[in-house]
Design a protein around this motif. Structure first.
Motif, PDB file in Angstrom:
ATOM      1  N   ARG A   1       0.839  -1.209   0.000  1.00 33.72           N
ATOM      2  CA  ARG A   1       0.000   0.000   0.000  1.00 33.72           C
ATOM      3  C   ARG A   1       0.866   1.247   0.000  1.00 33.72           C
ATOM      4  NH1 ARG A   1      -4.489  -1.497   4.368  1.00 33.72           N
ATOM      5  NH2 ARG A   1      -5.921  -2.652   3.016  1.00 33.72           N
ATOM      6  N   ALA A   2       2.032   1.170   0.624  1.00 32.27           N
ATOM      7  CA  ALA A   2       2.921   2.338   0.679  1.00 32.27           C
ATOM      8  C   ALA A   2       3.744   2.465  -0.598  1.00 32.27           C
ATOM      9  CB  ALA A   2       3.837   2.244   1.880  1.00 32.27           C
ATOM     10  N   GLY A   3       3.457   1.610  -1.575  1.00 35.21           N
ATOM     11  CA  GLY A   3       4.114   1.790  -2.873  1.00 35.21           C
ATOM     12  C   GLY A   3       5.262   0.845  -3.130  1.00 35.21           C
ATOM     13  N   ALA A   4       5.381  -0.204  -2.318  1.00 39.61           N
ATOM     14  CA  ALA A   4       6.474  -1.141  -2.557  1.00 39.61           C
ATOM     15  C   ALA A   4       6.304  -1.794  -3.929  1.00 39.61           C
ATOM     16  CB  ALA A   4       6.476  -2.203  -1.470  1.00 39.61           C
ATOM     17  N   PRO A   5       7.410  -2.033  -4.621  1.00 39.33           N
ATOM     18  CA  PRO A   5       7.352  -2.497  -6.005  1.00 39.33           C
ATOM     19  C   PRO A   5       7.101  -3.997  -6.112  1.00 39.33           C
ATOM     20  CG  PRO A   5       9.619  -2.231  -5.359  1.00 39.33           C
ATOM     21  CD  PRO A   5       8.797  -1.814  -4.184  1.00 39.33           C
TER      22      PRO A   5
ATOM     23  N   PRO B   1      10.908   3.944  -2.161  1.00 37.09           N
ATOM     24  CA  PRO B   1      10.842   2.952  -1.077  1.00 37.09           C
ATOM     25  C   PRO B   1      11.011   1.549  -1.622  1.00 37.09           C
ATOM     26  CG  PRO B   1       8.896   4.372  -1.112  1.00 37.09           C
ATOM     27  CD  PRO B   1       9.648   4.645  -2.357  1.00 37.09           C
ATOM     28  N   PHE B   2      11.598   0.692  -0.859  1.00 40.18           N
ATOM     29  CA  PHE B   2      11.766  -0.719  -1.183  1.00 40.18           C
ATOM     30  C   PHE B   2      12.653  -0.947  -2.393  1.00 40.18           C
ATOM     31  CE2 PHE B   2       7.636   0.180   0.711  1.00 40.18           C
ATOM     32  CZ  PHE B   2       7.844  -0.397   1.937  1.00 40.18           C
TER      33      PHE B   2
ATOM     34  N   ALA C   1       5.365   6.379  -1.248  1.00 38.84           N
ATOM     35  CA  ALA C   1       4.497   6.663  -2.391  1.00 38.84           C
ATOM     36  C   ALA C   1       3.491   7.755  -2.062  1.00 38.84           C
ATOM     37  CB  ALA C   1       3.781   5.387  -2.817  1.00 38.84           C
TER      38      ALA C   1
END
Ligand SMILES: Nc1ncnc2c1ncn2[C@@H]1O[C@H](COP(=O)(O)OP(=O)(O)OP(=O)(O)O)[C@@H](O)[C@H]1O
Ligand SMILES: Nc1ncnc2c1ncn2[C@@H]1O[C@H](COP(=O)(O)OP(=O)(O)OP(=O)(O)O)[C@@H](O)[C@H]1O
Ligand SMILES: [Mg+2]
Ligand SMILES: [Mg+2]
Lengths: 221, 337, 274, 274, 337
Positions: A37-41, D128-129, D112
């Motif tokens: 949800r936080a945008g991890a790919p 991020p990530f 994001a």
């Protein structure tokens, strides 16, 4: 770039054997969901329960989830078993035990709480020293290294750490249904084709064989 | 008489320090170049450095005797130590500094040294001269049997220095304690001490009053330290004393017999400059040119012919002038090299 | 003239980038957080429990650090003996050790099956899952900050002052109490600030060594991580609490040292000549 | 005499306790680990991947720290301007910030949906990530160590030397390159050692901000944590690798600075008077 | 003649520094107590400190003119600056230090200053006097139009100092550059400079040759600086000059007319001590006791009656002796207080 799979900690051993190409990120399913949800790919999300993929799906974050494996909850004790635990009921008697359970919200944590409730052992979590681990790996490590006298984890975890831990089966009535679901993540730049291919490989005959070999159940068999 | 007896030896980085010295109710100054071991002597007496061999005693009270395994801790030796930069405790006020050692008569000492009005000040806020008095008062608060002062004037600037020197002179005289002070300025030593010991590379070259050092320096180093210029040459005894052929070939006469390679020390105030060779054949005369002329006090200090001379301003010597440096054979002090 | 302005401009550019990069996350924390809900978020039982655990363990750990670290750093700073360099290096090693490694090391030392842990276990002393485990982890990772600053601070005390105190009749204990300690105080305080911050922020070693027992070993930083997947707003709220706390400690230290600096670093006897 | 021996004994006792406590976990690490299997354990793909990620990210992060940190700390050390104290405090804040909080702060800044992350996201940049997230986390938590030492080191350069260089015709850039930088070098090196160790040990901020993606963001410390429950021996093996690495960096720094110290701190003009 | 013209004003912590001074092809020394602003003057000339007002020019070359907004950076002013502790670059060897500013004739300079054999040494490894020569060579490598020296001798110990002073005197004379040097030791100034400016609290009290300062000090401060003792009293003009009633009631006569509260400066070499009041009524005589007697050079320096006198050793004065300090009215210099 390789397809990125965010998968539940308990799949850590089996998944890389199914697809050697993919990039893996293992963790508690609820944490992985938060990261996606936080945008991890992530391209593919494989959870230790159906709740997280469905939650993502309902928000339009992924394609329709599919169930690809099942698992069983067990009580882990160290090989030496210093607290002399034979059944889950022993947690309620005798001296205070050190028990490792995953945190609420983490699938294996919720499963454990549900199982204890069904056994009428909900008080166990008040009575003992309970470490709410961040993921199932935390539970296993605490038991394996003797920090905990017992812990709730999956049957598959007990196999991986068999050198150090022993699994005690729970009574059938206590066993919650444990179903692993996966979904293909929808986000800009996601490798949907790769994710579908990986999902297919997981659900393929050889994938199912590997999962079964690792101790998982496979649906529809 | 309660005096301090020191006889110690100690290997330092590049030489062995070896000093035997008695200090009665007098002020003895140790002078010497930087690194000579002056501070180390004081530290050994105070117990801050342990000599390899030797004995230190104040009267009958033995502080150190390596042979008998006696070595009192610094806090159990009755010394008053005034450190080079005074080492006042920066976090304590003047009163607390002075009271640190004993405390009983701290107030008396503050009064006596004229620093009572500074009692509540931190050392950071007072002048160099005042600091020195605080350091002295602090060292005395413990009623020491010996007073040790390490470069008591070197932290002061030229102006304050002259004043504080006079003041310190008075204070030390008044105290009447066996006092050993260290300085690398010969003038300070002369002004403050009854006897002076010249320490070079860990060895006492000479101990004596300022007059003795000036009149009969033990060696070229001591002579130069007392302000003399030294010429070198080889000597042969003759009827009147000695005949010295200097390295540049000039021949001079000295009043004392000597033989072999020697130095000849001549003090500036014994040298007269004259334009012509002196008529008097009994006088030594070295011809040459004037190098520099520097006014000093009411006179001029002139460097010429390897010597220095003090001359009256009236004479008006100028650099480059041809002159003869004239001095009596008795003023040519033969010294070891 | 152009070259000179260019150089300064380059410096300013780098400084700007550095400062913006460091400031941005902190600013984001405050703009993105639900500041209005902060009181209620921080009132959640899980936060309150963690806060209590954190306060207790940090206090005990820092007491231990100061009580044992002060004499140890004084000895290491002022005495010369064989093996001293080794001991000093030993105290510095945890500074460069990854906290996760520290956690593993503590586990194999004090864990139930560990080097001395198994012995302790038989003696009935069980460290894992106890508050003591958190304290041990904090002391191990934060202590060295205090030790290192302590050694530097005690080494910085002018030896002439110590010598002076001794010739004035002070025994070693008095020299320590009246001279060395007050003069090293500001350096010790700086070390303590670092140790305090490090112990309150301890995460890696604790999560591995101490477990995550609510009300006992679950500190605020562990709660942040746990709530990350559950209630992100709680994680944010705790983060803000810890930022405010850290900044507060840092600022009060700076104000304090600037203040004490202005009274005690006024030209001191030793400063004069340097 | 008794009191004096008592005091020293007390000091020695505290030092002994401190040293034993700090040494024990390290000793345990080596006695409990399967040292013979070390090569094969470190050859596991998961370790090799993590090693590659760690090496890449640590190099990039440290390059960024040195390249931006050196000019920034020079400016902060040598120029006086309004707001300077604020900027210096800003550079110190991450030092006292819990790494977990740093991770949250980075997430809300660059995530994001974060403060500038949402803008970056629209521009197609996802931090991020990704490996960049690991680098950012390292720079954020480790950079301040370098900055702080850098400021101290540049402040320690005798201003008279800078003045001398200027009266000898050197422009600011030349003063920096020929005078300030060489003289601050050993301090900068010390800062870099700390920053390096801090970045290689980074755990809390990385796990929160960068996740745990194998081959991309899973560094050695994250692998330790992950392997804890699966293959404890791998966790032990990585721990030993990191201990050896940290100790190696620390020791080579100590040897190097002792060596350079012995040539350049021989009585220097300024040392003479102090 | 290419000379340095300085006319600047600058507010310092506790006073305003305001100096106007021209330096031709000569050596000018600025002397004054600590904190007088001496270093600040040099730094302002070099561009290291910016004056609030004023102008600095070397010949026609304007370095600073606040009114016209000119302020050259230090690196663009042709100064050679020798810093107080020499500020040699500790990480560069002697050759690189000297070559830092220009480099072209670094080797020449190393030869000329006799430091070629030290070329590969770091500054940490050489002596104080050698360091000073390196600093001077470095400052000259840039071919400066002005030479500024800040306390060039203060980093040296007493022994080396005398030698290096003589050496520096020769070097500066040879160079023939406009030179401004700062010192707080009046004797250094006299030895090294053609003219001396006395700076107190940011103000130049007097500029002149050593002789002028000695013979006609502008005020009590300058007089004391040159080594005189100053007595205070109130003056009335009389036939021969002035009659001064000192604060203790003693009456003395001065050769110059004066009125009101004044200081009377008397140099030690003008004072004679005699046991009895002198017969000569034209001489001044102040009765009193001897405070201290300190040997200095071949003479004794005696403090008595608030004055100092230099007397021959033969006279044998002792502290406590009753004496008269005798001096001529012409030696009693009336100065402002
Ligand atoms: N504890 C020690 N062990 C070995 N050598 C030492 C010790 N302390 C000092 N030294 C050396 O002994 C020599 C004498 O030092 P000391 O400080 O006594 O000289 P000093 O005469 O006081 O010189 P200064 O006038 O510069 O103060 C020096 O060369 C110094 O390096
Ligand atoms: N940049 C500045 N701004 C304000 N005041 C200053 C500045 N620099 C120095 N001062 C003050 O100016 C005064 C003169 O300082 P300066 O260093 O010029 O004295 P000095 O005559 O060289 O003294 P010393 O003999 O001790 O070297 C001092 O009181 C100092 O505190
Ligand atoms: Mg000394
Ligand atoms: Mg100055």
């Amino acid at each position: 770039q390789a397809t990125t799979v965010f998968a539940a900690s308990s799949l850590r051993d089996a998944f890389p054997r199914i697809d050697r190409q993919a990039t893996w990120s293992f963790g508690a399913s609820n944490l992985l969901l938060a990261q996606i949800r936080a945008g991890a790919p992530a391209d593919l999300f494989a959870s230790a329960s159906t709740a997280e993929p469905w939650a993502l799906y309902r928000r339009g974050g992924c394609l329709r989830p599919v169930v690809f494996a099942t698992n069983r909850l067990v009580l882990l004790v160290p090989r030496s078993n210093p607290a002399g635990i034979r059944t889950a009921f022993d947690l309620a008697h005798g001296s205070r035990k050190r028990v490792a359970v995953a945190a609420p919200g983490v699938p294996v944590g919720d499963y454990a709480r549900r199982a204890l409730a069904r056994l009428g052992l909900a008080g166990v979590l008040q009575r003992n020293l309970v470490s709410s681990e961040i993921n199932v790996a935390g539970v296993v490590s605490k038991v394996a290294l003797g920090s905990a006298d017992a812990g709730f984890a999956y049957k598959t975890d007990a196999r991986i750490a068999a050198r150090r831990v022993r699994a005690i089966a729970l009574p059938g009535r206590a066993q919650p249904p444990i179903r692993y679901a996966a979904c293909v993540v929808r986000r800009r730049g996601a490798d949907r084709a790769g994710a579908l291919a990986t999902l297919a490989r997981i659900r393929s005959a050889s994938g199912r064989r590997t999962l079964r070999g690792a101790g998982f159940g496979v649906p529809g068999a | 008489m309660v005096g301090l007896d020191v006889d110690i030896a100690l290997a330092l980085r590049s030489y062995e320090l070896s000093v035997a010295l008695g200090v009665g109710r007098e002020r003895v100054a140790l002078v010497g170049p930087s690194g000579a071991g002056k501070t180390t002597v004081l530290r050994a007496i105070a117990g801050l450095v342990r000599p390899d061999r030797g004995r230190i005693a104040l009267g009958g009270d033995v502080w150190l005797d390596r042979e008998h395994g006696i070595d009192r801790a610094p806090e159990r030796r009755a010394v008053g130590f005034v450190f080079q930069e005074y080492a006042l405790f920066p976090h304590l006020d003047v009163r607390a500094n002075v009271a640190f050692g004993g405390g009983a008569h701290a107030s008396d000492l503050l009064e006596r040294f004229g620093i009572a009005h500074l009692a509540a000040q931190r050392p950071g806020g007072i002048s160099g001269g005042e600091r020195q008095r605080v350091a002295l008062a602090r060292a005395l608060a413990r009623d020491p049997g010996v007073l040790l002062l390490d470069e008591p004037l070197s932290a002061l600037d030229t102006q304050t220095r002259a004043e504080v020197r006079a003041e310190l002179h008075g204070l030390l005289a008044e105290l009447g304690l066996p006092t050993l002070l260290v300085t690398h300025d010969y003038r300070d030593a002369v002004a403050l001490a009854d006897r002076i010991g010249v320490l070079v590379d860990g060895t006492l070259r000479q101990v004596g009053s300022a007059e003795e050092l000036t009149k009969a320096p033990a060696d070229a180093f001591v002579a130069r330290f007392t302000g003399a210029c030294v010429l070198y040459g080889s000597a042969e005894p003759d009827a009147a004393g000695a005949r010295v052929v200097l390295d540049d070939g000039t021949v001079i006469r000295a009043a004392t017999p000597a033989q072999g390679r020697v130095g000849v020390a001549i003090h500036p105030w014994e040298v007269r400059l004259s334009a012509q060779s002196p008529g008097d054949a009994a006088m030594n005369a070295i011809p040459g040119r004037i190098d520099t002329v520097v006014p000093e006090g009411g006179r001029l200090r002139v460097r010429a012919c390897g010597l220095e001379a003090e001359v009256d301003t009236a004479q008006g010597p100028r650099p480059g002038d041809l002159v003869h440096a004239v001095f009596a054979p008795a003023a040519a002090l033969v010294v070891a090299v | 003239m152009a070259a000179r302005a260019g150089f300064t401009a380059l410096l300013a550019l780098c400084t700007g980038i550095v400062c913006v990069f460091l400031a941005l996350p902190l600013v984001a924390l405050f703009t993105q957080a639900p500041l209005g809900d902060l009181p209620s978020l921080l009132g959640e039982p899980v936060v309150r429990d963690a806060l209590k655990v954190t306060v207790r363990t940090v206090i005990v750990a820092n007491l231990a650090i100061v009580l044992f670290g002060t004499p140890a750093s004084y000895l290491l700073a002022t005495r010369r003996f064989r093996g001293r360099a080794l001991l000093v290096t030993l105290t510095e090693l945890p500074l460069v050790l990854p906290p996760a490694v520290a956690g593993i090391a503590l586990l194999v030392a004090f864990g139930a099956t560990g080097l001395i842990g198994s012995g302790l276990d038989r003696a009935g002393i069980v460290l894992p899952f106890s508050e003591w485990a958190v304290v041990l982890a904090m002391v191990f990772v934060a202590g060295p900050f205090y030790l290192r600053q302590g050694i530097t601070a005690f080494e910085g005390v002018d030896p002439a002052l110590v010598d002076a105190a001794r010739t004035l009749g002070a025994r070693p204990a008095r020299v320590f109490a009246r001279i060395a300690l007050p003069l090293a105080a500001s350096g010790l305080l700086a070390g303590w600030v670092l140790a305090f911050a490090r112990s309150i922020g301890e995460f890696g070693a604790t999560i591995i060594f101490a477990g995550n027992v609510a009300g006992r070993t679950q500190t605020l930083t562990l709660t942040i991580y746990e709530e990350l997947g559950a209630n992100f707003d709680i994680a944010l709220a705790i983060s803000i609490l810890l930022v405010v706390l850290s900044a507060g400690v840092l600022l009060s230290y700076k104000v304090l040292s600037a203040w004490s600096g202005s009274t005690s670093t006024s030209p001191s006897p030793s400063a004069r000549t340097s």
